[in-house]
Enzyme design. Structure first.
Site, PDB file in Angstrom:
ATOM      1  N   ASP A   1       0.812  -1.155   0.131  1.00 38.68           N
ATOM      2  CA  ASP A   1       0.044   0.031   0.008  1.00 38.68           C
ATOM      3  C   ASP A   1       0.864   1.390   0.068  1.00 38.68           C
ATOM      4  O   ASP A   1       2.105   1.164   0.384  1.00 38.68           O
ATOM      5  CB  ASP A   1      -0.844  -0.043   1.267  1.00 38.68           C
ATOM      6  CG  ASP A   1      -1.726   1.187   1.481  1.00 38.68           C
ATOM      7  OD1 ASP A   1      -2.432   1.683   0.492  1.00 38.68           O
ATOM      8  OD2 ASP A   1      -1.560   1.935   2.429  1.00 38.68           O
TER       9      ASP A   1
ATOM     10  N   ASP B   1      -0.225   5.117   0.839  1.00 38.70           N
ATOM     11  CA  ASP B   1      -0.311   6.164   1.553  1.00 38.70           C
ATOM     12  C   ASP B   1      -0.452   5.641   2.887  1.00 38.70           C
ATOM     13  O   ASP B   1      -1.238   4.935   3.402  1.00 38.70           O
ATOM     14  CB  ASP B   1      -1.529   7.051   1.301  1.00 38.70           C
ATOM     15  CG  ASP B   1      -1.610   7.696  -0.039  1.00 38.70           C
ATOM     16  OD1 ASP B   1      -0.595   8.347   0.021  1.00 38.70           O
ATOM     17  OD2 ASP B   1      -2.518   7.458  -0.962  1.00 38.70           O
TER      18      ASP B   1
END
Length: 235
Positions: free
Chosen positions: A17, A19
């Site tokens: 992932d 952010d």
């Protein structure tokens, strides 16, 4: 004479992932959201901003429209994306502790890596371009899939593009929404809490931070939780 213990199974890929996991951009998003809502005459609280952590951008755009932003959700996404891109261009990539080091170590060990994010592709490409080494074989962005996290689409698409089974991948996530996506796709999912707690979200493991984590930690976590068939063979 006893045989040597079985060698731990390495994941076929590590899926990151972006952010909150790879980079600490959540504060940038919150700043941009607050300014945009206020420009349209509303107020945006920290509690409201927390609700958007890990969300698909269009869903977040709808919430911001309901908070008073007089734009369509897609327009809101474009405005926020451009503002956060500007902050990144000015300030550089704010890596989460240990993230750059682990990513570089995985690359050095020959373990493929992919970025799986709900940010728009132009945002993801901006961040990857600022990393000072070849970081990812693949980027899957929010505009590459029909359904956002927590649906499994982004992780399934990454596995398909890498030509691996999802169960052969380890995913790194910082939000409940992201973990649900990774788990529903069938990956081994490791949670690294950042802004919101991850207790009870179903992660195979929780790591307090990526700082000090290396390839051996990733391999051990994958080996502990990988799916095997009833005969012990890998699926």
């Amino acid at each position: 004479m006893s045989s040597n213990p079985a060698r731990p199974q390495r994941p076929s890929a590590v899926l990151w992932d972006m952010d909150g996991t790879l980079v600490d951009t959540e504060s940038y998003w919150m700043t941009a959201e607050t300014a945009l809502v206020r420009e349209h005459g509303g107020e945006w609280t920290h509690e409201q901003a927390m609700q958007l952590v890990g969300n698909g951008l269009i869903d977040s755009g709808r919430i911001l429209r309901d908070a008073g932003v007089d734009l369509e959700p897609a327009e809101i996404v474009d405005v926020l994306t451009d503002r956060v891109r500007g902050l990144l261009a000015r300030d550089g990539v704010p890596f989460r502790p240990g993230a750059r080091e682990l990513l570089l170590a995985l690359r050095g060990a020959g373990i493929p890596t992919a970025l799986v994010t709900m940010s728009l592709r132009r945002m993801a490409e901006d961040i990857v371009a600022l990393i000072d080494f070849p970081a990812f074989e693949l980027i899957v962005a929010g505009d590459d899939v029909a359904r956002p996290k927590p649906f499994p689409d982004a992780y399934l698409h990454a596995a398909s593009q890498l030509e691996i089974e999802p169960s052969r991948a380890l995913a790194l996530e910082d939000s409940p929404t992201g973990l649900r996506s990774a788990l529903s796709a069938g990956t081994v999912a490791v949670g690294i809490p950042h802004i919101v707690p991850l207790d009870g979200c179903g992660a195979h493991e929780l790591w307090a931070t990526l700082k000090g984590r290396g390839v051996d930690d990733v391999v051990a976590a994958f080996d502990r939780h990988r799916t095997t068939g009833t005969d012990g063979s890998d699926r």
